[in-house]
Write an enzyme that holds these catalytic residues in place. Structure first.
Site, PDB file in Angstrom:
ATOM      1  N   GLY A   1       0.677  -1.065  -0.068  1.00 27.99           N
ATOM      2  CA  GLY A   1      -0.129  -0.011  -0.135  1.00 27.99           C
ATOM      3  C   GLY A   1       0.696   1.222   0.012  1.00 27.99           C
ATOM      4  O   GLY A   1       2.019   1.216  -0.534  1.00 27.99           O
ATOM      5  N   SER A   2       0.157   2.460   0.340  1.00 30.16           N
ATOM      6  CA  SER A   2       1.124   3.542   0.431  1.00 30.16           C
ATOM      7  C   SER A   2       2.103   3.803   1.358  1.00 30.16           C
ATOM      8  O   SER A   2       2.129   3.147   2.544  1.00 30.16           O
ATOM      9  CB  SER A   2       0.035   4.516   0.776  1.00 30.16           C
ATOM     10  OG  SER A   2      -0.275   4.752   2.200  1.00 30.16           O
TER      11      SER A   2
ATOM     12  N   ARG B   1       2.870   6.148   3.277  1.00 34.68           N
ATOM     13  CA  ARG B   1       2.292   6.732   4.589  1.00 34.68           C
ATOM     14  C   ARG B   1       1.868   5.777   5.600  1.00 34.68           C
ATOM     15  O   ARG B   1       2.300   5.798   6.546  1.00 34.68           O
ATOM     16  CB  ARG B   1       1.247   7.808   4.225  1.00 34.68           C
ATOM     17  CG  ARG B   1       0.542   8.381   5.420  1.00 34.68           C
ATOM     18  CD  ARG B   1      -0.537   9.107   4.888  1.00 34.68           C
ATOM     19  NE  ARG B   1      -2.036   8.230   4.884  1.00 34.68           N
ATOM     20  CZ  ARG B   1      -2.650   7.743   5.555  1.00 34.68           C
ATOM     21  NH1 ARG B   1      -2.259   8.072   7.133  1.00 34.68           N
ATOM     22  NH2 ARG B   1      -3.691   6.901   5.271  1.00 34.68           N
ATOM     23  N   VAL B   2       1.158   4.963   5.296  1.00 38.30           N
ATOM     24  CA  VAL B   2       0.579   3.831   6.028  1.00 38.30           C
ATOM     25  C   VAL B   2       1.611   2.765   6.211  1.00 38.30           C
ATOM     26  O   VAL B   2       1.764   2.214   7.408  1.00 38.30           O
ATOM     27  CB  VAL B   2      -0.567   3.256   5.291  1.00 38.30           C
ATOM     28  CG1 VAL B   2      -1.067   1.835   6.199  1.00 38.30           C
ATOM     29  CG2 VAL B   2      -1.780   3.945   5.352  1.00 38.30           C
ATOM     30  N   GLY B   3       2.539   2.402   5.294  1.00 39.22           N
ATOM     31  CA  GLY B   3       3.781   1.510   5.585  1.00 39.22           C
ATOM     32  C   GLY B   3       4.486   2.130   6.742  1.00 39.22           C
ATOM     33  O   GLY B   3       5.076   1.367   7.680  1.00 39.22           O
TER      34      GLY B   3
ATOM     35  N   GLU C   1       5.804  -3.685   0.591  1.00 33.43           N
ATOM     36  CA  GLU C   1       5.890  -3.041  -0.729  1.00 33.43           C
ATOM     37  C   GLU C   1       4.834  -1.719  -0.573  1.00 33.43           C
ATOM     38  O   GLU C   1       3.921  -1.788  -0.644  1.00 33.43           O
ATOM     39  CB  GLU C   1       5.439  -4.008  -1.566  1.00 33.43           C
ATOM     40  CG  GLU C   1       5.771  -3.479  -3.277  1.00 33.43           C
ATOM     41  CD  GLU C   1       5.325  -4.446  -4.263  1.00 33.43           C
ATOM     42  OE1 GLU C   1       4.215  -3.633  -5.009  1.00 33.43           O
ATOM     43  OE2 GLU C   1       6.009  -5.301  -4.297  1.00 33.43           O
TER      44      GLU C   1
END
Length: 518
Positions: free
Chosen positions: A258-259, A261-263, A280
């Site tokens: 995912g993004s 930001r969330v990672g 990833e």
């Protein structure tokens, strides 16, 4: 008409005709799947899943609570200990091979295509990629099951044999995204399961039923209860349940696609308990077109890489670096090809190549990035800065040049049908420009001189760099992932995936009667 494989097992009931089946599937609520059973959330809460093209609610989905996740993790832990870790490799392989066949059958019943079209605005091409690539992922991953190998290490101590074996870790918490909902869900769970782990899966709130197709196929193929648990939840609850699962002591691996930001948030939570992750995240893939490149081939690959799924792929081409001597010819051919592409509502025109983005908010974000660049002096070669469609999610292709390094669009992932053109004079300049990014997922180099292209590719900082091919290219057997930064770390695919979702364990065997002096 007989129901397709797995229909009776997932609670969708008797099916009388293809159109009735599809309508019923779309309208029924999506439930949680824990320990082989479908159920509502513990508090009965639901959230609406909407068609991004129309804005209308497709169905309501159960919204898992922290208590639901606690139950699922305990169930997965028990299934790991009692069942799945003791299941032989051939049995695991056969389940995945059967699931691949079941997934392929979904191409013929119309249901999967309608789900993908409704949930994520998938075009005909993207539907085919999702289903068939997923079947391929299952088959390739099934082949790994007998390649989970250890080694025998020589021992200095007399009478001792040292074994180093690879063992499954236990419960894996997997989070998969909406943009390739079937294929990336399969990637998130297949290797962990084949290695002998059990999985608690959090799908995207935008595409639960598409992602549930993978769960349904595996259940129909005979995956034992508790080995794979499916817990969609609302956007409002997602941070709470995700933090809980990441930090849970019985969850020993986390994977997220995912993004960035969330990672970064997930990596921070995992760091508090020193937990290994496979992340990833985003990309801002560069393509370098050297002066001796086949321009027609490069144009084809750039268009495919930049505009597949409306640019909503982590590997999408966003930066196109062209040698000054061929820039005008390349630009003319690129603009000519792009002008022939059809953008529009895929629900009304099956011939559309570029359809809507996944939310109206995403469309606004993409256009704002472009507008800010234009306001700062960038030149818009293609595009009208318009958002259209019944739910205002359709953004046409936009191509810019003259983008400055300090512009947001120069360093942020766009995740839309947008390309940035720039020129370079030397190979060194091209490499420096390609590497001037926080992202490191993938890249491409075009040249008729393959050895020269290879030399450039080796110097580009990316987890994969393709010579004379598009940035959007992946195979299930390859160690896919970034090299750090905003593209994340860890690798999915092949033996690299086995290494991520197993642990090396040392077992020493000593002859009886050993004497020890101290």
């Amino acid at each position: 008409m007989a129901p397709h494989a797995g229909a009776a097992a997932d609670g969708y009931g008797d099916q009388h005709s293809k159109s009735d089946d599809i309508a019923a599937t779309l309208a029924q609520p999506q439930l949680l799947y824990i320990d082989g059973k479908y159920q509502s959330s513990t508090d009965g809460a639901t959230f609406s899943v909407r068609n991004p093209m129309t804005g209308k609610t497709i169905y309501d989905c159960a919204s898992a609570t922290v208590d639901d996740y606690a139950t699922a993790i305990e169930v997965a832990h028990k299934a790991y200990q009692s069942t799945w870790s003791k299941t032989g490799p051939s049995a695991r392989r056969m389940i995945f091979l059967k699931a691949a066949d079941i997934l392929e059958s979904y191409m013929n019943d119309g249901e999967a295509a309608e789900l993908l079209s409704q949930e994520v605005s998938a075009t005909k091409y993207w539907i085919k990629v999702n289903i068939l690539a997923t079947a391929g992922t299952f088959r390739e991953t099934a082949g790994l099951v007998t390649h989970i190998k250890g080694e025998i290490v020589p021992a200095d101590r007399p009478g001792t044999t040292i074994l180093v074996e690879r063992q499954a870790v236990g419960v894996v918490f997997a989070i998969s995204p909406w943009n390739a909902p079937v294929n990336l869900t399969a990637r998130a769970i297949a290797c962990p399961l084949v290695c002998g782990n059990t999985v608690v899966l959090k799908p995207s709130e935008f595409s639960p039923k598409c992602q549930h197709l993978v769960v349904r196929a595996l259940a129909a193929a005979g995956l034992p209860p508790g080995c794979l648990n499916f817990l969609p939840t609302s956007a409002e609850r997602a941070p709470e349940v995700t933090e809980f699962a990441v930090k849970h002591p019985k969850v020993l691996r986390v994977n997220f696609t995912g993004s960035d930001r969330v990672g970064k948030i997930i990596a921070g939570w995992a760091a508090t308990c020193l937990k290994q992750c496979v992340l990833e995240l985003g990309g801002k893939a560069p393509v370098i077109v050297l002066e001796d490149a086949n321009i027609d081939d490069a144009v084809e690959a750039v268009i495919f890489g930049a505009l597949s799924n409306s640019g909503q792929i982590c590997m999408s081409t966003e930066r196109v670096l062209v040698h000054t001597s061929i820039s005008q010819e390349f630009k003319a051919k690129l603009l000519g090809k792009v002008a022939k592409l059809k953008t529009g509502n895929h629900l009304e025109d099956a011939g559309v190549s570029i359809s809507g983005l996944f939310t109206p908010q995403s469309a606004v974000r993409v256009v704002e990035l472009i507008r800010n660049a234009v306001d700062g002096g960038a030149k818009l070669l293609v595009g009208d800065l318009e958002i259209t469609g019944p739910n205002r999610t359709i953004v046409g292709t936009h191509i810019l040049e003259g983008v400055k390094p300090d512009m947001n669009i120069a360093h942020r992932e766009v995740f839309g049908p947008v390309m940035i053109l720039s020129e370079f004079g030397t190979d060194e300049e091209a490499i420096a420009s390609a590497n001037d990014s926080e992202f490191s997922l993938c890249a491409s180099v075009f040249s008729r001189d393959v050895m020269r292209a290879l030399d450039v590719a080796k110097q580009v900082r990316a987890g994969s760099c393709h010579v004379n091919g598009p940035t959007v290219y992946v195979e299930a057997t390859l160690p896919n992932g970034g090299t750090g930064g905003s593209s994340g770390y860890g690798r999915f695919g092949g033996i690299a995936g086995v290494e991520e979702f197993t642990e090396r364990k040392i077992v020493t065997l000593a002859k009886p009667g050993m004497k020890y002096a101290f």
